[in-house]
Every structure is written in C-alpha cells, then in structure tokens.
Design an enzyme around this catalytic site. Structure first.
Site, PDB file in Angstrom:
ATOM      1  N   ASP A 132       1.889  -3.135   8.117  1.00 28.33           N
ATOM      2  CA  ASP A 132       1.460  -3.383   6.732  1.00 28.33           C
ATOM      3  C   ASP A 132       1.442  -4.862   6.347  1.00 28.33           C
ATOM      4  O   ASP A 132       0.598  -5.268   5.566  1.00 28.33           O
ATOM      5  CB  ASP A 132       2.382  -2.618   5.775  1.00 28.33           C
ATOM      6  CG  ASP A 132       1.773  -2.418   4.385  1.00 28.33           C
ATOM      7  OD1 ASP A 132       0.595  -2.007   4.308  1.00 28.33           O
ATOM      8  OD2 ASP A 132       2.457  -2.673   3.385  1.00 28.33           O
ATOM      9  N   SER A 173      -5.227  -0.903   1.106  1.00 28.74           N
ATOM     10  CA  SER A 173      -4.301   0.232   1.092  1.00 28.74           C
ATOM     11  C   SER A 173      -5.034   1.530   1.436  1.00 28.74           C
ATOM     12  O   SER A 173      -6.132   1.781   0.936  1.00 28.74           O
ATOM     13  CB  SER A 173      -3.675   0.360  -0.294  1.00 28.74           C
ATOM     14  OG  SER A 173      -2.980  -0.829  -0.595  1.00 28.74           O
ATOM     15  N   ARG A 175       4.118   9.944   1.123  1.00 28.28           N
ATOM     16  CA  ARG A 175       4.481   8.907   2.089  1.00 28.28           C
ATOM     17  C   ARG A 175       5.667   9.320   2.953  1.00 28.28           C
ATOM     18  O   ARG A 175       6.492  10.126   2.537  1.00 28.28           O
ATOM     19  CB  ARG A 175       4.864   7.629   1.334  1.00 28.28           C
ATOM     20  CG  ARG A 175       3.749   7.018   0.500  1.00 28.28           C
ATOM     21  CD  ARG A 175       3.017   5.947   1.244  1.00 28.28           C
ATOM     22  NE  ARG A 175       1.761   5.560   0.631  1.00 28.28           N
ATOM     23  CZ  ARG A 175       1.004   4.559   1.079  1.00 28.28           C
ATOM     24  NH1 ARG A 175       1.369   3.869   2.134  1.00 28.28           N
ATOM     25  NH2 ARG A 175      -0.147   4.271   0.506  1.00 28.28           N
ATOM     26  N   LYS A 177       5.844  -5.124  -1.242  1.00 26.84           N
ATOM     27  CA  LYS A 177       4.677  -5.788  -1.823  1.00 26.84           C
ATOM     28  C   LYS A 177       5.088  -6.951  -2.727  1.00 26.84           C
ATOM     29  O   LYS A 177       4.430  -7.980  -2.770  1.00 26.84           O
ATOM     30  CB  LYS A 177       3.804  -4.778  -2.580  1.00 26.84           C
ATOM     31  CG  LYS A 177       3.201  -3.710  -1.652  1.00 26.84           C
ATOM     32  CD  LYS A 177       2.350  -4.344  -0.605  1.00 26.84           C
ATOM     33  CE  LYS A 177       2.051  -3.549   0.636  1.00 26.84           C
ATOM     34  NZ  LYS A 177       1.270  -2.381   0.616  1.00 26.84           N
TER      35      LYS A 177
HETATM   36  P1  GTP Z   1      -1.248   1.726   3.240  1.00 26.23           P
HETATM   37  O1  GTP Z   1       0.056   2.200   3.764  1.00 26.23           O
HETATM   38  O2  GTP Z   1      -1.570   2.254   1.898  1.00 26.23           O
HETATM   39  O3  GTP Z   1      -1.371   0.237   3.264  1.00 26.23           O
HETATM   40  O4  GTP Z   1      -2.414   2.393   4.166  1.00 26.23           O
HETATM   41  P2  GTP Z   1      -2.919   2.065   5.649  1.00 26.23           P
HETATM   42  O5  GTP Z   1      -3.914   0.953   5.592  1.00 26.23           O
HETATM   43  O6  GTP Z   1      -1.797   1.913   6.571  1.00 26.23           O
HETATM   44  O7  GTP Z   1      -3.779   3.375   6.000  1.00 26.23           O
HETATM   45  P3  GTP Z   1      -3.449   4.604   6.998  1.00 26.23           P
HETATM   46  O8  GTP Z   1      -3.448   4.179   8.437  1.00 26.23           O
HETATM   47  O9  GTP Z   1      -2.259   5.296   6.510  1.00 26.23           O
HETATM   48  O10 GTP Z   1      -4.740   5.505   6.770  1.00 26.23           O
HETATM   49  C1  GTP Z   1      -5.121   5.965   5.513  1.00 26.23           C
HETATM   50  C2  GTP Z   1      -6.125   7.048   5.603  1.00 26.23           C
HETATM   51  O11 GTP Z   1      -7.267   6.639   6.346  1.00 26.23           O
HETATM   52  C3  GTP Z   1      -5.593   8.308   6.276  1.00 26.23           C
HETATM   53  O12 GTP Z   1      -5.937   9.423   5.521  1.00 26.23           O
HETATM   54  C4  GTP Z   1      -6.284   8.328   7.619  1.00 26.23           C
HETATM   55  O13 GTP Z   1      -6.509   9.637   8.043  1.00 26.23           O
HETATM   56  C5  GTP Z   1      -7.584   7.579   7.365  1.00 26.23           C
HETATM   57  N1  GTP Z   1      -8.022   6.833   8.573  1.00 26.23           N
HETATM   58  C6  GTP Z   1      -7.272   5.951   9.275  1.00 26.23           C
HETATM   59  N2  GTP Z   1      -7.960   5.474  10.343  1.00 26.23           N
HETATM   60  C7  GTP Z   1      -9.174   6.054  10.303  1.00 26.23           C
HETATM   61  C8  GTP Z   1     -10.351   5.977  11.127  1.00 26.23           C
HETATM   62  O14 GTP Z   1     -10.399   5.242  12.121  1.00 26.23           O
HETATM   63  N3  GTP Z   1     -11.415   6.721  10.761  1.00 26.23           N
HETATM   64  C9  GTP Z   1     -11.393   7.531   9.660  1.00 26.23           C
HETATM   65  N4  GTP Z   1     -12.489   8.227   9.369  1.00 26.23           N
HETATM   66  N5  GTP Z   1     -10.297   7.661   8.867  1.00 26.23           N
HETATM   67  C10 GTP Z   1      -9.217   6.931   9.171  1.00 26.23           C
HETATM   68  C1  SPV Z   2      -0.062   0.038  -0.102  1.00 31.91           C
HETATM   69  O1  SPV Z   2      -0.445   0.579  -1.139  1.00 31.91           O
HETATM   70  O2  SPV Z   2      -0.702  -0.902   0.435  1.00 31.91           O
HETATM   71  C2  SPV Z   2       1.158   0.527   0.559  1.00 31.91           C
HETATM   72  C3  SPV Z   2       1.984   1.492  -0.153  1.00 31.91           C
HETATM   73  O3  SPV Z   2       1.474   0.082   1.642  1.00 31.91           O
HETATM   74  S1  SPV Z   2       3.008   0.728  -1.320  1.00 31.91           S
HETATM   75  O4  SPV Z   2       4.275   0.418  -0.694  1.00 31.91           O
HETATM   76  O5  SPV Z   2       3.193   1.663  -2.413  1.00 31.91           O
HETATM   77  O6  SPV Z   2       2.397  -0.497  -1.797  1.00 31.91           O
HETATM   78 MN    MN Z   3      -0.123  -1.340   2.462  1.00 32.79          MN
END
Ligand code: GTP
Ligand code: SPV
Ligand code: MN
Length: 623
Positions: A319, A292, A409, A250
């Site tokens: 990401d 996020s 994570r 980040k």
């Molecule tokens: P960061 O790593 O923090 O940037 O998160 P990210 O944007 O990559 O999110 P990630 O794909 O890890 O999903 C985060 C949460 O959202 C998880 O608990 C998933 O289960 C939920 N989630 C992801 N896609 C969907 C979807 O299409 N529908 C629903 N209802 N939940 C979802």
């Molecule tokens: C986010 O928060 O968007 C992440 C996890 O991908 S961190 O690396 O902690 O920022």
């Molecule tokens: Mn992220």
C-alpha cells in the site's frame, strides 16, 4: 524493570506483584505460563520528557479514567483481545478454521474513509492547495479540542508507541497514537511495529508524530480527520474505521509523510513494492501506484501462471512506499508498514492465494459476513455461503442481498505472507527499477505503455484518472483525476507535489523507468479485455525486460508500447483479438481524455510546473 516483560522460571517465586499485573493469566496450577505474564501491563514505560508531557496534557483534555501504556507484549495482546471480546468489539471466529482471528463490525455509518471530512491544516490555504479541504490550524485545534474535551470519561486512553519502517532505517519515523479504541490498538499492533522499538528509535529526539484519536459517538456530524503538518500532528474524531483511525497509515505515512518528504528530500507514495525474481535468480524491484481498491494488494502478491516456470514475485509492501535516492544514484524504497489492511471481497484462492494465506491466522476482519459459529464469508469467496449466514451488520442474510460490505477488510501481519520478500526489513530499502501508474478505466487507457522519460512519466502519473471505488465514501464508478493515486493522500499542494517529483530526478543518476497500466479496460459488451490477477505477470515481465533493456518497443503518441508479439501469452486460453483491443489507442477518446485532464490542470493552474504544460502540448501534437 519498567517497560520490560519479566520472565520468571518455573519454580521461582514472584515476591512483588505490581498493580496492573495480568493475574488472570495464572492458570491455577503449578506450571504457570510465565511467558504470558507482563508484570508491567499498562504501566508507564518511558520517561521521555516530551512524550510524558504530551500524554499528560492530552489526558487532562480527554479525562480518561485511566491511561494504559502499550508495550507490544504478547500478554498485552491477550489481555486487550479478551477485553475487546467482553466489550463486544471483537467476536472470536471458529478456532479451527480461523485460528487467532476475530470479527469486528463497524457502525454502519462508518465503513470507509471520508474525504469530505479530511483536512490539511497548513498555515495558509495555498499550501494545502485546491484539492485538499483546509481549515486554519488554530480554528481546527479549537474545534477538535472542544470535541475531545472530557471525551474519554469512563474510558481508557491507550498510548501506542509505534514505528513506521524497519528499525534502524534512516527513513523510519516514530509515531505515538493516543486512542480510546481497543480495536485501534489491536489493529495498530498488526499494521506497525509497536512498543519499545519506537522509543529506542526516537532516543532523546522530540520529532515523533503526535496522533490523537477519540471515538466520540461515531457520528458523521462529529467526524473529522485533521492533519497539522507543521506540527507533525494528527487529530481524528468520530470514526473507528481503518484509514480514518489507524493513524500510522494514511494520515502519517502519506499525508504527513508527503509533507515531510518534500522538506527532507524523499517521497511518500501510495504504492506497493514487489520484487520479481527471474529463473536465473536475478531480482528486479518495482513500485506501483494504483488508487484505493484498484489492485495494489493483488499485484503485490501476484503468483505467476504455470507457463512462467522459475519466475517468482515477492512482496515488500502492498500500500505505501517511502523512497529516497541512494548514494549510488538509484531510488531506494521501504515499506513503512508491518501488516496488510486489504480489501476482502473478490479475494479467493484463484485470484490471490497469498492474501488468503495471509489472513488464515491472527487476523482481524472488519465487516465481512459471519455465522453464529464463527465462520466467515464474502462475495467472491471460494465456497458457497454457509448456512445461517449473517450479513456484515449481523442481520440474517438473504440471497441477493450484500453479505459482506464491499469495503470489508482483513488486517493481517505481513509475516503471514508466504511471499514476503526477505529484504522487507532491510533498513536501506530495495532499489527500484520501475514505477507503474495504473487506474481503473473501462475505456481509453491501453493495457500498458512506457513513458518516454522521467518528466513524461511525471505527466502520465499527474494526469491519471480512475473510477471511484467503495474504499471511500462517494459515487462509485465515476471517473476522477487521481494523480499518482495520491489525490486523497497528498498533505500539501498537488502542484508543488508534481514539482517535487520533477526535482527528485536531479538526485537520481539511475532513475526508475515509468510505466502506465490498466487492468480494467472493458469490451463494448462490458467484459474485461484482460484476464488480470496472476496473468498480469505477462505485462510485468515486459516491464522488467524494459527496465533491463532486454526488449524493444514501438513508439506511439502515448509512449513506448509493446509489440503484441513481445507479450508472452503461452499457456493462456485467450483470444488474441482482445489483446489488440486492450492496447488500442482511440484518437477520438484521447482528445476527450486530454480535455478531461484539463479539469485538474485548471484547478491547479498557478501552481502547476511548466514542464507539465509542455508535456500536454507535446501529447496533443503527437495525437
Ligand atoms: P486499497 O487497499 O484500497 O488501497 O486497495 P488495493 O489497491 O490494494 O486493491 P486490491 O488489490 O485489494 O483490489 C481491489 C479490487 O480490485 C478487488 O475487488 C480485486 O478483485 C480487483 N482486482 C485486483 N486486481 C485485478 C485485476 O488484475 N483485474 C481485475 N479485473 N480486477 C482486479
Ligand atoms: C485505501 O483506501 O487506500 C486503503 C484503505 O488502503 S484505508 O486504510 O481505509 O485507507
Ligand atoms: Mn490503499
């Protein structure tokens, strides 16, 4: 010989052993495992004058007992992993179930990014803008240098040279992170390309990012994540958690990256990149910005439902995207990272099989629940919790309590992903046909629509709202404006950032189409109206078809919307009435939404490009 892993054939005699050699790899027998010996382990491995001088100066400040120069070798990984296990920083997991995997438990006060303690130290406050915490650079340097002074006494300072981006790409950047955390070194090895590749890419230039990380005593009162964009420098103290300390991610790839991107004519975005391959083998690349913990990793690794035979989604990144107009007027993107730092809870073989396969080996887990025997568990895992489970803090777990931390994570190499796109290492990047913005909204925001044009798309991204998640310390569930999912990550004034987006259009003869999605809309009874996850393919296909001009759309006040019959629901057990509800535009809700958007516009008033004011007026009149 400096910096190289020395390979010796069996039978050959080693005449000279340099201090620091990992002698403990010698297994006492004649068939010594030569590949595992790095004769230069920890030794200085570059004579780049600016790097040497800066490392020396920082060592004088932090006063470590020793400086360890990382080479990225396998021997180094083995040696540092063993050290982390001896220190108790990592615990090995069950070798059969989780080969090469380890558990790390954070200090319970240090489990997420802390936006309150994150600073953009530009020369003027105006440059950082009203949404960033700001401090004068001299003041912040002074404060952090005092904290860092002597902070590594009795410890080792690791020098981690790394690349963000594929070697040889014009977008790729070099960073050096100095850290006293072995966990950070081992995680950086997964998340970035570490070692001589970085020195090679840098050559004789001095434009590497200078990142300093000191753990101190992991106390929130002594925790600061400070960025000095004009110096291409970062200092992070008092934390040992992911986004605060893996400085390539980040801090460099987004905050410093966005600042450099504006200056150099490219874009650093909080976006996944995926490639959709249709049954004819034609590939369409899409980038998507969700805040996020709002679904980037899941979307980037999507597996189409059975009904979509012949369709395949490939992951470029989950990401971060760095994007630059190409000579042919298209927008090209690279993923600067080399691994995934993904949310664990909710991940299972139904929701995200590719993530499950990615974390099957050589993965560092942070803050999941575990048994003494080295099995792990989290909320939403496929199986029931094992006997004798300890929660993320290592305490005996009782049913009904949280086992894994909601922001636990996995840190896994992207090469573990069976759907890794073969263009991921292409130095030219991949051509982006569509950009998607998406927030987590229980109400108001329809399942999908397309912006009328680039400027309208910038407005749609700029006004994005989303409910807060566990990824950052704060009030989970509260809706806040998170423009382009960059609120916590833009390294300069957001108003100028919108201006940069508008300006990028001038260099794009074939700009990507821009879309908005919302997987998280709920019914009055609180259930998700859309099944999400793999089923998102149905919306993705409409988006791809729009990018390729293959499907029509209806004009609405918000933008172009699919005719419900254009969303392929084949093979899905789903009430059609829910789809209408998921796509509904409630004018009363939208009047409130426009008012809520004002909050940010007022904050940014003097810096906001006029185009966005006009877009707002147009939306109001359409409503
Ligand atoms: P960061 O790593 O923090 O940037 O998160 P990210 O944007 O990559 O999110 P990630 O794909 O890890 O999903 C985060 C949460 O959202 C998880 O608990 C998933 O289960 C939920 N989630 C992801 N896609 C969907 C979807 O299409 N529908 C629903 N209802 N939940 C979802
Ligand atoms: C986010 O928060 O968007 C992440 C996890 O991908 S961190 O690396 O902690 O920022
Ligand atoms: Mn992220």
């Amino acid at each position: 010989m400096e910096g190289a892993t020395v390979r010796v054939s069996p039978g050959q005699t080693i005449r000279k052993v340099v201090a620091g050699t990992m002698i403990n790899a010698y297994d006492g027998r004649l068939n010594l495992n030569i590949d595992r010996i790095d004769l230069m382990l920890g030794k200085k491995n570059t004579d780049h004058p600016a790097i040497s001088a800066w490392v020396e100066k920082t060592a004088e400040l932090c006063q470590p007992d020793q400086v360890f120069w990382c080479s990225g070798s396998e021997a180094e990984k083995q040696s540092l992993t063993d050290l982390a296990v001896r220190q108790g920083t990592l615990s090995p997991l069950d070798r059969k179930k989780w080969p090469g995997c380890y558990l790390h438990r954070s200090n319970p006060n240090d489990v997420a990014r802390v936006e309150e303690l994150t600073f953009i130290c530009t020369a003027s406050q105006e440059e950082a803008g009203p949404t960033n915490h700001w401090a004068p650079p001299a003041e912040m340097y002074d404060k952090l240098h005092r904290l860092a002074h002597g902070a590594m006494k009795g410890r080792t300072m690791y020098v981690v040279p790394y690349l963000m981006g594929p070697p040889g790409s014009p977008l790729t950047k070099v960073g050096i992170e100095l850290t006293d955390s072995v966990y950070v070194v081992l995680s950086m090895r997964v998340m970035a390309r570490v070692g001589a590749v970085a020195y090679e890419h840098l050559g004789q230039r001095n434009d590497f990012n200078r990142g300093l990380h000191c753990m101190l005593d992991i106390h929130p009162e002594r925790r600061f994540i400070a960025h000095f964009p004009q110096d291409n420098a970062i200092i992070s103290v008092g934390s040992n958690y992911g986004g605060n300390v893996l400085l390539g991610k980040k801090c460099l790839a987004l905050r410093i990256g966005s600042y450099l991107g504006r200056r150099e004519g490219w874009m650093a975005e909080h976006m996944l990149i995926l490639g959709v391959e249709d049954p004819q083998g034609e590939k369409t690349y899409i980038a998507a910005a969700f805040p996020s913990a709002c679904g980037k990793t899941n979307f980037a690794m999507l597996i189409p439902p059975k009904h979509f035979e012949g369709w395949k989604v490939w992951t470029v990144g989950d990401d971060i995207a760095w994007m630059k107009p190409g000579a042919d007027g298209r927008l090209f993107a690279i993923n600067p990272e080399a691994g995934y730092f993904g949310v664990v809870p909710g991940t299972n073989f139904r929701s995200n099989p590719n993530a499950m396969l990615s974390m099957q080996k050589d993965t560092i887990f942070t803050n999941v629940a575990a048994t003494a025997g080295g099995d792990i568990w989290w909320e939403g895992k496929d199986e029931e919790p094992p006997e004798g489970l300890l929660d993320w803090q290592g305490r005996p777990w009782t049913k009904g309590e949280k086992a894994a931390h909601p922001n636990s994570r996995f840190c896994a190499p992207m090469t573990n992903n069976p759907a890794l796109d073969r263009e991921t290492d292409n130095p030219n990047g991949v051509p982006i046909s569509g950009i998607i913005f998406g927030g987590r909204r229980a109400t108001t925001m329809p399942l999908a629509f397309q912006a009328f044009n680039w400027i309208h798309g910038v407005y749609v991204g700029a006004t994005m709202g989303s409910e807060m998640t566990a990824a950052a310390v704060g009030t989970v569930g509260q809706v806040r404006r998170d423009p382009m999912a960059m609120l916590p990550f833009c390294g300069y004034n957001l108003g100028d950032y919108f201006g940069h987006w508008l300006k990028m259009r001038k260099n794009l003869q074939k700009p990507p189409k821009i879309f908005q999605v919302n997987w998280f809309r709920k019914s009055a009874s609180g259930e998700f109206l859309w099944p999400g996850f793999g089923e998102n393919m149905r919306i993705l296909k409409w988006i791809v078809d729009r990018c390729r001009g293959r499907v029509g759309a209806d004009e609405t006040p918000l933008g172009w919307m699919p005719d419900p019959s254009d969303i392929d629901l084949g093979g899905l057990d789903y009430e059609k009435s829910k789809l209408a509800e998921a796509f509904k535009i409630d004018v009363e809700d939208w009047k409130k939404e426009v008012l809520a958007q004002d909050e940010l516009f007022i904050k940014l008033h003097s810096d906001l490009p006029m185009e966005l004011h006009f877009q707002r007026e147009l939306l109001i009149s359409r409503l």
